[in-house]
Write a protein that holds these residues in place. Structure first.
Motif, PDB file in Angstrom:
ATOM      1  N   ARG A 198      -4.457   8.588   3.489  1.00  0.00           N
ATOM      2  CA  ARG A 198      -6.172   8.487   3.787  1.00  0.00           C
ATOM      3  C   ARG A 198      -6.749   7.780   4.602  1.00  0.00           C
ATOM      4  NH1 ARG A 198      -8.955   6.964  -1.405  1.00  0.00           N
ATOM      5  NH2 ARG A 198      -7.725   5.086  -1.121  1.00  0.00           N
ATOM      6  N   HIS A 199      -6.677   6.892   4.770  1.00  0.00           N
ATOM      7  CA  HIS A 199      -7.016   5.611   5.497  1.00  0.00           C
ATOM      8  C   HIS A 199      -7.490   5.995   6.619  1.00  0.00           C
ATOM      9  CE1 HIS A 199      -8.589   2.750   2.712  1.00  0.00           C
ATOM     10  NE2 HIS A 199      -7.532   2.528   2.236  1.00  0.00           N
ATOM     11  N   SER A 200      -5.577   6.920   7.057  1.00  0.00           N
ATOM     12  CA  SER A 200      -5.489   6.966   8.406  1.00  0.00           C
ATOM     13  C   SER A 200      -6.515   8.236   9.118  1.00  0.00           C
ATOM     14  CB  SER A 200      -4.438   7.625   8.886  1.00  0.00           C
ATOM     15  OG  SER A 200      -3.565   6.135   8.532  1.00  0.00           O
ATOM     16  N   ALA A 201      -6.760   8.958   7.880  1.00  0.00           N
ATOM     17  CA  ALA A 201      -7.010  10.316   7.893  1.00  0.00           C
ATOM     18  C   ALA A 201      -8.863  10.111   7.587  1.00  0.00           C
ATOM     19  CB  ALA A 201      -7.077  11.321   6.984  1.00  0.00           C
TER      20      ALA A 201
ATOM     21  N   MET B  59       0.416  -1.105  -0.478  1.00  0.00           N
ATOM     22  CA  MET B  59      -0.089  -0.235   0.177  1.00  0.00           C
ATOM     23  C   MET B  59       0.819   1.274   0.138  1.00  0.00           C
ATOM     24  SD  MET B  59      -3.446   1.195   3.063  1.00  0.00           S
ATOM     25  CE  MET B  59      -3.536  -0.538   2.326  1.00  0.00           C
ATOM     26  N   SER B  60       0.684   1.706  -0.825  1.00  0.00           N
ATOM     27  CA  SER B  60       0.928   3.488  -1.068  1.00  0.00           C
ATOM     28  C   SER B  60       0.736   4.180   0.044  1.00  0.00           C
ATOM     29  CB  SER B  60       1.167   4.115  -2.202  1.00  0.00           C
ATOM     30  OG  SER B  60      -0.516   4.327  -1.986  1.00  0.00           O
ATOM     31  N   PHE B  61       2.338   4.869   0.891  1.00  0.00           N
ATOM     32  CA  PHE B  61       2.110   5.660   1.504  1.00  0.00           C
ATOM     33  C   PHE B  61       1.015   6.801   1.583  1.00  0.00           C
ATOM     34  CE2 PHE B  61       3.309  10.531   3.377  1.00  0.00           C
ATOM     35  CZ  PHE B  61       3.536  10.172   4.528  1.00  0.00           C
ATOM     36  N   PHE B  62       0.663   7.065   0.386  1.00  0.00           N
ATOM     37  CA  PHE B  62      -0.586   8.248   0.518  1.00  0.00           C
ATOM     38  C   PHE B  62      -1.858   8.260   1.329  1.00  0.00           C
ATOM     39  CE2 PHE B  62       2.340  10.604  -1.676  1.00  0.00           C
ATOM     40  CZ  PHE B  62       1.813  12.052  -0.953  1.00  0.00           C
ATOM     41  N   SER B  63      -1.917   6.267  -0.113  1.00  0.00           N
ATOM     42  CA  SER B  63      -3.635   5.527   0.383  1.00  0.00           C
ATOM     43  C   SER B  63      -3.116   4.899   1.860  1.00  0.00           C
ATOM     44  CB  SER B  63      -3.205   4.240  -0.855  1.00  0.00           C
ATOM     45  OG  SER B  63      -4.160   3.797  -0.218  1.00  0.00           O
ATOM     46  N   SER B  64      -2.136   4.967   2.398  1.00  0.00           N
ATOM     47  CA  SER B  64      -2.208   4.765   4.143  1.00  0.00           C
ATOM     48  C   SER B  64      -2.559   5.945   4.466  1.00  0.00           C
ATOM     49  CB  SER B  64      -0.488   4.279   4.103  1.00  0.00           C
ATOM     50  OG  SER B  64      -1.245   3.897   4.982  1.00  0.00           O
TER      51      SER B  64
END
Length: 523
Positions: A8-11, A1-6
């Motif tokens: 976004r899920h965290s946000a 999983m990419s950094f940004f995807s991670s």
């Protein structure tokens, strides 16, 4: 999983968690608000309850206040009614008590014999006044000559004076007042303070024995000693004060009016001089003695032995003791006085046997206790003197001495040998004056009193008697100016230099006869 995807899920999770938290908070807040609203609703209910309680308290207060006010009003009215009833009842009881007391007092007073007589006379007067329309006529019919009522009034008055004198002399009141009265006299005249302890003295005086009457004090010396009693501090020429502890021996008895100073002659003879009723200038420093002397005069008028005479006798006892302590016996002790003082001197001489001369004195009652026989004593008076003529043995006197019960005045004689000076025609005038007393009505008697007073001023004063005797007075009282000075009422007798022996001895009859021939002296 990419950094940004991670990321976004965290946000997204974070937002979701925050949202959940917000919803949870909203739910809690909504619950809190609900609870708060419930509590506020409860508070509102409490406010309603408080308001109800407040209204209830207010109503209760008003009810209690009204109840208390009503109770107070009822209580006030009850108390007021009770007080009013009590006052009304008390007034009624006091009124009844006063009325009963007045009634009882009236009844007691009406039972007094003199009051009964006065009351009876009063009602008779009213009846007569209505019948005659003349109060003078009424009085004349009610109170005729020598009325029993008059006698009772005089007797009642004299008895009251005697009771008062006895009470005063039996208490310390008279001793204190007489002592205080003597203080001013002592300051002005150098006399002793009055100590009435001698009133309790029971020592009797030894009568003179084999007395040489040719060597007594002279008429002038004795008259001047009597005259000095009208002054506060006067000393007669030829006499010196009899001293005790450096002061002249003196006394005053304020209960009876008796007052006296004691003198020495150049021959070392003692003269006890008694004061007259008024005391002349002494009235200014001790008026009480003058009033008391008037009371003693009431006893004398009732033909009793007055308190002043009894006090004078006790005083003579005291003086004799003082004189005897200096080697002077009763052969050389003499008494004198004018008017009341002369009456006192007469009584003292009668009871002790002392020699002396009374000037212008009345008669005195006879006595079973008398030691004197009058052979060493003279009573010298002026013709026409209504006071000195109050006796059984002198012309003009007997006619109004007899107002007492029959026989009561038969022994009211002057003590010693009587010598009258002046003009004998004045006695005839006196007889006419006092005729209204025994022969007239009550109104005539009252008129007689006025006429007698005129004769009193004219014939009774010591200064007039001195002129009749041809005696020069060596002391002068300021009060003498108030007296009428008539000079001699006849040819002066000129016996001032004579002793008692010269006027009572065997050779005196010839002298008196010669003086009678000159119309100047009678004995």
């Amino acid at each position: 999983m990419s950094f940004f995807s991670s990321l976004r899920h965290s946000a997204t999770d974070a937002v979701k968690n925050a949202t959940d938290k917000i919803h949870e908070t909203e739910n809690k807040a909504s619950g809190f608000v609900g609870n708060l609203e419930d509590k506020l609703s409860g508070v509102s209910k409490l406010k309603d309850i408080g308001s109800k309680i407040e209204n209830e308290v207010s109503d209760t207060k008003k009810g209690i206040s009204d109840a208390i006010e009503n109770k107070i009003s009822d209580t006030k009215k009850g108390i007021s009614d009770a007080i009013e009833n009590k006052i009304s009842d008390t007034k009624e009881r006091i009124s009844d008590a006063i009325e009963n007391k007045i009634s009882d007092t009236k009844e007691r007073i009406s039972d007094i014999p003199v009051v009964k007589d006065i009351n009876k006379a009063y009602h008779i007067a009213l009846d007569i006044k209505d019948a005659t329309k003349s109060p003078v006529s009424a009085l004349n019919k009610i109170l005729p000559k020598n009325s029993e009522l008059f006698s009772k009034i005089v007797d009642y008055t004299a008895g009251g004076v005697t009771d008062a004198q006895n009470k005063l002399n039996n208490s310390r009141v008279n001793k204190v007042f007489s002592f205080l009265a003597s203080i001013e006299k002592s300051k002005l005249a150098g006399t002793t303070y009055s100590n009435l302890n001698y009133l309790n003295d029971q020592v009797a005086i030894k009568a003179p024995v084999d007395q040489d009457l040719s060597k007594t004090p002279t008429v002038s010396q004795l008259l001047n000693a009597a005259n000095a009693e009208f002054t506060i501090d006067g000393t007669p020429k030829g006499l010196t004060p009899f001293l005790v502890n450096g002061k002249q021996l003196y006394t005053v008895d304020d209960a009876t009016g008796m007052s006296s100073r004691v003198w020495l002659t150049g021959d070392n003879q003692v003269i006890i001089s008694y004061q007259s009723t008024s005391g002349g200038d002494n009235m200014s420093i001790n008026p009480v003695a003058g009033v008391a002397g008037m009371a003693s005069n009431a006893q004398i008028f009732n033909q009793d032995v007055s308190g002043a005479q009894k006090s004078a006798l006790k005083w003579a006892n005291k003086v004799v003791q003082e004189a005897e302590a200096r080697g002077i016996d009763t052969n050389n002790i003499f008494v004198t006085g004018h008017s009341l003082g002369g009456i006192e001197a007469s009584y003292v001489a009668q009871q002790t046997g002392l020699g002396g001369i009374a000037f212008s004195a009345t008669g005195i009652p006879s006595s079973s206790t008398a030691k004197g026989d009058g052979s060493n004593f003279l009573s010298i008076m002026a013709y026409g003197d209504p006071i000195a003529s109050y006796a059984s043995d002198t012309n003009g006197g007997a006619s109004y001495v007899s107002w007492k019960d029959e026989g009561a005045s038969s022994s009211l004689n002057h003590y010693g040998k009587v010598i009258q000076v002046g003009s004998e025609s004045d006695n005839e005038a006196l007889r006419k004056t006092v005729a209204g007393w025994t022969d007239g009505t009550f109104i005539d008697q009252m008129k007689t009193v006025g006429d007698v007073f005129k004769d009193f001023v004219k014939f009774h004063t010591l200064v007039t008697l001195a002129s009749d005797l041809g005696v020069t007075l060596t002391t002068k009282a300021n009060s003498n100016g108030l007296m009428t000075l008539n000079g001699a009422n006849g040819t002066p007798a000129n016996i001032g230099g004579d002793t008692i022996g010269q006027l009572t001895g065997s050779h005196s009859d010839a002298m008196v006869a010669q003086l009678l021939k000159n119309n100047s002296l009678a004995a």
